[in-house]
Write a protein that holds these residues in place. Sequence first.
Motif, short mmCIF file in Angstrom:
data_model
loop_
_atom_site.label_atom_id
_atom_site.label_comp_id
_atom_site.label_asym_id
_atom_site.label_seq_id
_atom_site.Cartn_x
_atom_site.Cartn_y
_atom_site.Cartn_z
N GLY A 89 0.83 -1.20 0.00
CA GLY A 89 0.00 0.00 0.00
C GLY A 89 0.87 1.25 0.00
O GLY A 89 0.68 2.15 -0.82
N SER B 194 2.70 2.00 -3.20
CA SER B 194 1.89 2.43 -4.34
C SER B 194 1.56 3.92 -4.25
O SER B 194 0.86 4.45 -5.10
CB SER B 194 0.60 1.60 -4.39
N CYS B 195 2.06 4.58 -3.20
CA CYS B 195 1.72 6.01 -3.02
C CYS B 195 2.83 6.90 -3.55
O CYS B 195 4.01 6.56 -3.44
CB CYS B 195 1.52 6.32 -1.54
N THR C 40 -7.78 11.86 8.23
CA THR C 40 -8.21 10.45 8.13
C THR C 40 -8.47 9.78 9.48
O THR C 40 -9.01 8.68 9.51
CB THR C 40 -7.11 9.61 7.45
N PRO D 12 -8.01 -2.52 3.57
CA PRO D 12 -8.24 -1.82 2.30
C PRO D 12 -8.73 -0.39 2.52
O PRO D 12 -8.22 0.55 1.90
CB PRO D 12 -9.32 -2.69 1.63
N SER E 145 -6.57 2.94 1.54
CA SER E 145 -7.07 3.84 0.50
C SER E 145 -7.28 5.24 1.10
O SER E 145 -7.05 6.24 0.41
CB SER E 145 -8.29 3.25 -0.20
N SER E 146 -7.64 5.31 2.35
CA SER E 146 -7.77 6.64 2.93
C SER E 146 -6.40 7.30 3.07
O SER E 146 -6.25 8.51 2.84
CB SER E 146 -8.60 6.54 4.22
N LYS F 250 -3.89 6.77 1.02
CA LYS F 250 -3.48 7.13 -0.34
C LYS F 250 -4.17 8.43 -0.79
O LYS F 250 -3.53 9.32 -1.35
CB LYS F 250 -3.83 5.98 -1.29
N ASN F 251 -5.47 8.52 -0.50
CA ASN F 251 -6.19 9.74 -0.88
C ASN F 251 -5.61 10.97 -0.20
O ASN F 251 -5.41 12.01 -0.82
CB ASN F 251 -7.68 9.63 -0.50
#
Length: 478
Positions: A373, A376-377, A424, A455, A459-460, A462-463
């Motif tokens: 994770g 991927s950022c 977040t 997940p 994703s939070s 990453k956002n």
Amino acid sequence: MARKPLDYEELNENVKKVQYAVRGELYLRASELQKEGKKIIFTNVGNPHALGQKPLTFPRLVVALCQAPFLLDDPNVGLIFPADAIARAKHYLAMAPGGLGAYSDSRGIPGVRKEVADFIQKRDGYPSDPELIYLTDGASKGVMQILNTIIRNERDGILVPVPQYPLYSAAISLFGGALVPYYLEEEANWGLDFVNIRQSVAEARSKGITVRAMVIINPGNPTGQCLSEATIKELLQFCYHENLVLLADEVYQQNIYQDERPFISARKVLFDMGQPLSREVQLVSFHTVSKGYWGECGQRGGYFEMTNLPPKTVDEIYKVASIALSPNVPGQIFMGLMVNPPKPGDISYLKFAAESKSILESLRKRAHMMTDGFNSCRNVVCNFTEGAMYSFPQIRLPPRAIEAAKRAGKAPDVFYCLKLLEATGISTVPGSGFGQKEGVFHLRTTILPAEEDFPAIMSSFKNFNDSFMQQYEGYSRM
Ligand code: DCS
């Protein structure tokens, strides 16, 4: 009016100097936000049960019976408690005169120390002497006691890995010693670089510091690396030649998420090396019930084992342990259970094995999910968590973010982590709390949130990171 002794200005300077980021500014802000009703994901502390990990059944049954021994006289006890839990509770109660409500020997219950020695012997293949094993309230108390014994004055230096778990920097400040940092190599998967370690020692000596001890954390916190046998050999040689006592923090020895480098204790490597080292190098090794698949942080069970310490020193350490009377007794029983768990063929074995395996397998999956994770950022790079319970990604902050942090009066990583928290609810610890090279920024998070929440959490993150980078870098998503 003269100042009073406990006015802030009058306090022991060593106390005021202590810094402990794991419960620092970020944690305080997270607690405030939580009070205001925001949902906070506390990934700042390696505290598995607080994030939903269930206790292993067998040890809790045994300790429940030890806490309430009258249940053993109840004719229905066998309806709730399996026979091996009953037998084990009787075993510990027989070892602890007066039960859990009585102080034990200041070094811990002799029978439990024997169980620890048997565990070490089985793990390492060399005999271990229960007289050289002291039980403690978690590993922290043991580490503090040994550092207190080593540090004589502000010129006594302790080599500590950087990044490090701040127990070490905090305790060294508290006892008035000098921290001598050795930087772990992020590009080499947080490996040790002996050229750089020698340089650190030489530099400290040139300032009049007597380097007396070296700390290793294996597997690493916050860095997650597992040391190879060859590296441990090299550092034992180093300690031998430089006359350093090695403090081996091995609290994460059960938390291993790769198969190439299984855990190997510093003690086993030392004995494998044979004489003269095996008789000469002074070593203290630490373990706990807080980590592994146990995660029983609140029970405060730990031990340290002393190797090649002269009897008079062992006695001094006993004397000082006696000042606190006794380590907490339920914590000692957890330690006994951890080192002597149900065996194949025992009634409780299958359940115990299934519970342990499921926790470890899930941690391994979470270690992968988290590293993948982060990697991927944008502007984030992260070594894989080979062991322990943390992920320590590097955040490449754009110059404009660093300027904005300066304007806000914050360290750049603190600035980033505060923004992450506000956006977040993810509560992390800035890398500066563990130490990092100048101009390089990290954060630490545990890999402990529930697997099914991963997940959404990633994703939070990453956002948030995307919009942070966009704001400060002029980056726009395609
Ligand atoms: N050593 C290391 C490397 C640790 O990470 C910890 C706890 C300890 C010792 C002490 O643990 P106990 O006193 O409970 O045995 N780790 C803290 C951390 O980084 N997050 O949570 C706790």
